[in-house]
Design a protein around this motif. Structure first.
Motif, PDB file in Angstrom:
ATOM      1  N   ILE A  67       0.811  -1.207   0.000  1.00 42.99           N
ATOM      2  CA  ILE A  67       0.000   0.000   0.000  1.00 42.99           C
ATOM      3  C   ILE A  67       0.853   1.268   0.000  1.00 42.99           C
ATOM      4  O   ILE A  67       0.358   2.345   0.273  1.00 42.99           O
ATOM      5  N   GLY A  68       2.129   1.124  -0.298  1.00 43.49           N
ATOM      6  CA  GLY A  68       3.017   2.281  -0.323  1.00 43.49           C
ATOM      7  C   GLY A  68       4.227   2.009  -1.196  1.00 43.49           C
ATOM      8  O   GLY A  68       4.240   1.042  -1.963  1.00 43.49           O
ATOM      9  N   PRO A  69       5.259   2.810  -1.068  1.00 42.46           N
ATOM     10  CA  PRO A  69       6.446   2.650  -1.918  1.00 42.46           C
ATOM     11  C   PRO A  69       7.176   1.332  -1.654  1.00 42.46           C
ATOM     12  O   PRO A  69       7.242   0.865  -0.519  1.00 42.46           O
ATOM     13  N   GLU A  70       7.725   0.743  -2.721  1.00 43.47           N
ATOM     14  CA  GLU A  70       8.445  -0.533  -2.594  1.00 43.47           C
ATOM     15  C   GLU A  70       9.671  -0.421  -1.717  1.00 43.47           C
ATOM     16  O   GLU A  70      10.094  -1.392  -1.101  1.00 43.47           O
ATOM     17  N   SER A  71      10.262   0.753  -1.649  1.00 47.39           N
ATOM     18  CA  SER A  71      11.490   0.930  -0.878  1.00 47.39           C
ATOM     19  C   SER A  71      11.265   0.879   0.623  1.00 47.39           C
ATOM     20  O   SER A  71      12.211   0.842   1.396  1.00 47.39           O
ATOM     21  N   TYR A  72      10.003   0.853   1.056  1.00 49.52           N
ATOM     22  CA  TYR A  72       9.707   0.902   2.475  1.00 49.52           C
ATOM     23  C   TYR A  72       8.851  -0.285   2.854  1.00 49.52           C
ATOM     24  O   TYR A  72       7.694  -0.388   2.443  1.00 49.52           O
ATOM     25  N   ASP A  73       9.399  -1.209   3.656  1.00 46.53           N
ATOM     26  CA  ASP A  73       8.756  -2.483   3.972  1.00 46.53           C
ATOM     27  C   ASP A  73       7.483  -2.346   4.817  1.00 46.53           C
ATOM     28  O   ASP A  73       6.657  -3.229   4.831  1.00 46.53           O
ATOM     29  N   PHE A  74       7.306  -1.218   5.505  1.00 47.47           N
ATOM     30  CA  PHE A  74       6.151  -1.043   6.395  1.00 47.47           C
ATOM     31  C   PHE A  74       4.817  -1.155   5.668  1.00 47.47           C
ATOM     32  O   PHE A  74       3.815  -1.531   6.241  1.00 47.47           O
ATOM     33  N   PHE A  75       4.793  -0.837   4.395  1.00 48.35           N
ATOM     34  CA  PHE A  75       3.539  -0.766   3.653  1.00 48.35           C
ATOM     35  C   PHE A  75       3.104  -2.097   3.071  1.00 48.35           C
ATOM     36  O   PHE A  75       2.318  -2.145   2.139  1.00 48.35           O
ATOM     37  N   ASN A  76       3.578  -3.205   3.606  1.00 49.98           N
ATOM     38  CA  ASN A  76       3.154  -4.531   3.176  1.00 49.98           C
ATOM     39  C   ASN A  76       2.130  -5.079   4.161  1.00 49.98           C
ATOM     40  O   ASN A  76       2.429  -5.267   5.329  1.00 49.98           O
ATOM     41  N   LEU A  77       0.918  -5.319   3.681  1.00 51.54           N
ATOM     42  CA  LEU A  77      -0.103  -5.953   4.511  1.00 51.54           C
ATOM     43  C   LEU A  77       0.158  -7.446   4.533  1.00 51.54           C
ATOM     44  O   LEU A  77       0.245  -8.079   3.480  1.00 51.54           O
ATOM     45  N   LYS A  78       0.299  -8.018   5.729  1.00 57.93           N
ATOM     46  CA  LYS A  78       0.617  -9.432   5.885  1.00 57.93           C
ATOM     47  C   LYS A  78      -0.475 -10.112   6.706  1.00 57.93           C
ATOM     48  O   LYS A  78      -1.069  -9.490   7.583  1.00 57.93           O
ATOM     49  N   PRO A  79      -0.736 -11.402   6.474  1.00 57.77           N
ATOM     50  CA  PRO A  79      -1.827 -12.080   7.179  1.00 57.77           C
ATOM     51  C   PRO A  79      -1.403 -12.687   8.521  1.00 57.77           C
ATOM     52  O   PRO A  79      -0.237 -13.028   8.732  1.00 57.77           O
ATOM     53  N   PHE A  80      -2.384 -12.822   9.397  1.00 57.04           N
ATOM     54  CA  PHE A  80      -2.191 -13.593  10.623  1.00 57.04           C
ATOM     55  C   PHE A  80      -3.490 -14.308  10.951  1.00 57.04           C
ATOM     56  O   PHE A  80      -4.570 -13.906  10.510  1.00 57.04           O
ATOM     57  N   ILE A  81      -3.375 -15.392  11.706  1.00 56.00           N
ATOM     58  CA  ILE A  81      -4.534 -16.057  12.293  1.00 56.00           C
ATOM     59  C   ILE A  81      -4.216 -16.279  13.761  1.00 56.00           C
ATOM     60  O   ILE A  81      -3.042 -16.336  14.146  1.00 56.00           O
ATOM     61  N   GLY A  82      -5.254 -16.395  14.577  1.00 60.20           N
ATOM     62  CA  GLY A  82      -4.978 -16.555  15.989  1.00 60.20           C
ATOM     63  C   GLY A  82      -6.174 -17.005  16.785  1.00 60.20           C
ATOM     64  O   GLY A  82      -7.291 -17.128  16.272  1.00 60.20           O
ATOM     65  N   ALA A  83      -5.891 -17.249  18.052  1.00 56.49           N
ATOM     66  CA  ALA A  83      -6.925 -17.647  19.002  1.00 56.49           C
ATOM     67  C   ALA A  83      -6.576 -17.037  20.352  1.00 56.49           C
ATOM     68  O   ALA A  83      -5.401 -16.948  20.718  1.00 56.49           O
ATOM     69  N   GLU A  84      -7.605 -16.607  21.064  1.00 53.56           N
ATOM     70  CA  GLU A  84      -7.446 -16.111  22.425  1.00 53.56           C
ATOM     71  C   GLU A  84      -8.446 -16.819  23.310  1.00 53.56           C
ATOM     72  O   GLU A  84      -9.538 -17.161  22.868  1.00 53.56           O
ATOM     73  N   THR A  85      -8.080 -17.012  24.544  1.00 46.21           N
ATOM     74  CA  THR A  85      -9.000 -17.546  25.540  1.00 46.21           C
ATOM     75  C   THR A  85      -8.702 -16.840  26.859  1.00 46.21           C
ATOM     76  O   THR A  85      -7.598 -16.328  27.058  1.00 46.21           O
ATOM     77  N   THR A  86      -9.692 -16.802  27.727  1.00 48.98           N
ATOM     78  CA  THR A  86      -9.491 -16.145  29.018  1.00 48.98           C
ATOM     79  C   THR A  86      -9.717 -17.132  30.157  1.00 48.98           C
ATOM     80  O   THR A  86     -10.264 -18.215  29.958  1.00 48.98           O
ATOM     81  N   SER A  87      -9.318 -16.728  31.337  1.00 46.86           N
ATOM     82  CA  SER A  87      -9.542 -17.558  32.518  1.00 46.86           C
ATOM     83  C   SER A  87     -11.030 -17.655  32.849  1.00 46.86           C
ATOM     84  O   SER A  87     -11.419 -18.479  33.672  1.00 46.86           O
ATOM     85  N   ASP A  88     -11.876 -16.848  32.199  1.00 47.62           N
ATOM     86  CA  ASP A  88     -13.337 -16.923  32.345  1.00 47.62           C
ATOM     87  C   ASP A  88     -13.981 -17.753  31.235  1.00 47.62           C
ATOM     88  O   ASP A  88     -15.181 -17.658  31.000  1.00 47.62           O
ATOM     89  N   SER A  89     -13.186 -18.519  30.512  1.00 52.69           N
ATOM     90  CA  SER A  89     -13.650 -19.404  29.432  1.00 52.69           C
ATOM     91  C   SER A  89     -14.191 -18.678  28.208  1.00 52.69           C
ATOM     92  O   SER A  89     -14.854 -19.298  27.382  1.00 52.69           O
ATOM     93  N   ALA A  90     -13.942 -17.394  28.055  1.00 55.81           N
ATOM     94  CA  ALA A  90     -14.278 -16.714  26.801  1.00 55.81           C
ATOM     95  C   ALA A  90     -13.247 -17.142  25.765  1.00 55.81           C
ATOM     96  O   ALA A  90     -12.094 -17.425  26.097  1.00 55.81           O
ATOM     97  N   SER A  91     -13.655 -17.228  24.501  1.00 57.77           N
ATOM     98  CA  SER A  91     -12.718 -17.599  23.440  1.00 57.77           C
ATOM     99  C   SER A  91     -12.963 -16.746  22.207  1.00 57.77           C
ATOM    100  O   SER A  91     -14.080 -16.281  21.971  1.00 57.77           O
TER     101      SER A  91
END
Length: 190
Positions: free
Chosen positions: A72-96
């Motif tokens: 989403i920006g100039p090639e010379s600057y690595d910050f402008f690359n959108l990269k994917p992630f996947i994840g999971a969170e859980t809490t001590s109250d059993s929320a997920s």
């Protein structure tokens, strides 16, 4: 005619199939070069004004992939690359919470002084499925998360970090209390 229980079971199975499909797609190591396993723990429902109502311990796992989805920006600057992630969170109250999203990352030294440092800034945005468990009721099954993280990259490329995140349903539900999470993480490069 299907019963309500049958319809809910079908919806639940479809959600699981979608999550597994996304997981298999993103884990395909032949496509991705440098990735991170992120293991975190923290404080769920953090409020600096003392108004927290459902404090719990938060546990988080993310798989961050070093695969640019879009520049989403100039090639010379690595910050402008959108990269994917996947994840999971859980809490001590059993929320997920199961989510996928995009992140950016930048070397903070380059960002502020033009010289590289070991500090990395990583903002991210994700969307996913939230289950209240015995925890805070967020008003909808679909929730959005924004997170700002600062981490320190060690010699072996692993990182330790601290992040502040917000989960909200963006007013998709009847109520939208939101929740803030302060987390600490250890990130393993592979």
């Amino acid at each position: 005619m299907y019963t309500l229980e049958t319809i809910l079971l079908i919806i639940h199975i479809m959600k699981i199939k979608i999550l597994i499909t996304l997981l298999l797609f993103f884990i395909s190591s032949s496509v991705f070069a440098k990735n991170y396993h992120v293991f975190g723990f923290g404080f769920y429902d953090v409020k600096f004004d003392g108004s927290q109502t459902n404090e719990a311990t938060d546990f988080r796992y993310e798989l961050r992939l070093d695969k640019s989805l879009m520049r989403i920006g100039p090639e010379s600057y690595d910050f402008f690359n959108l990269k994917p992630f996947i994840g999971a969170e859980t809490t001590s109250d059993s929320a997920s919470y199961f989510l996928g999203g995009i992140y950016l990352e930048d070397n903070m030294g380059t960002l502020f002084t033009g010289e590289s440092s070991n500090y990395i800034f990583t903002p991210s945005f994700g969307i996913g499925y939230y289950n209240d468990g015995d925890g805070k009721k967020l008003g909808n099954d679909i929730e959005f998360r924004t997170t700002f993280e600062v981490s320190y990259q060690m010699i072996n490329k692993n990182r330790i970090g601290v992040s502040f995140g917000h989960i909200s349903n963006a007013n998709l539900g009847d109520k939208n209390p939101g929740v803030e999470i302060l987390s600490f993480s250890y990130q393993i490069a592979y």
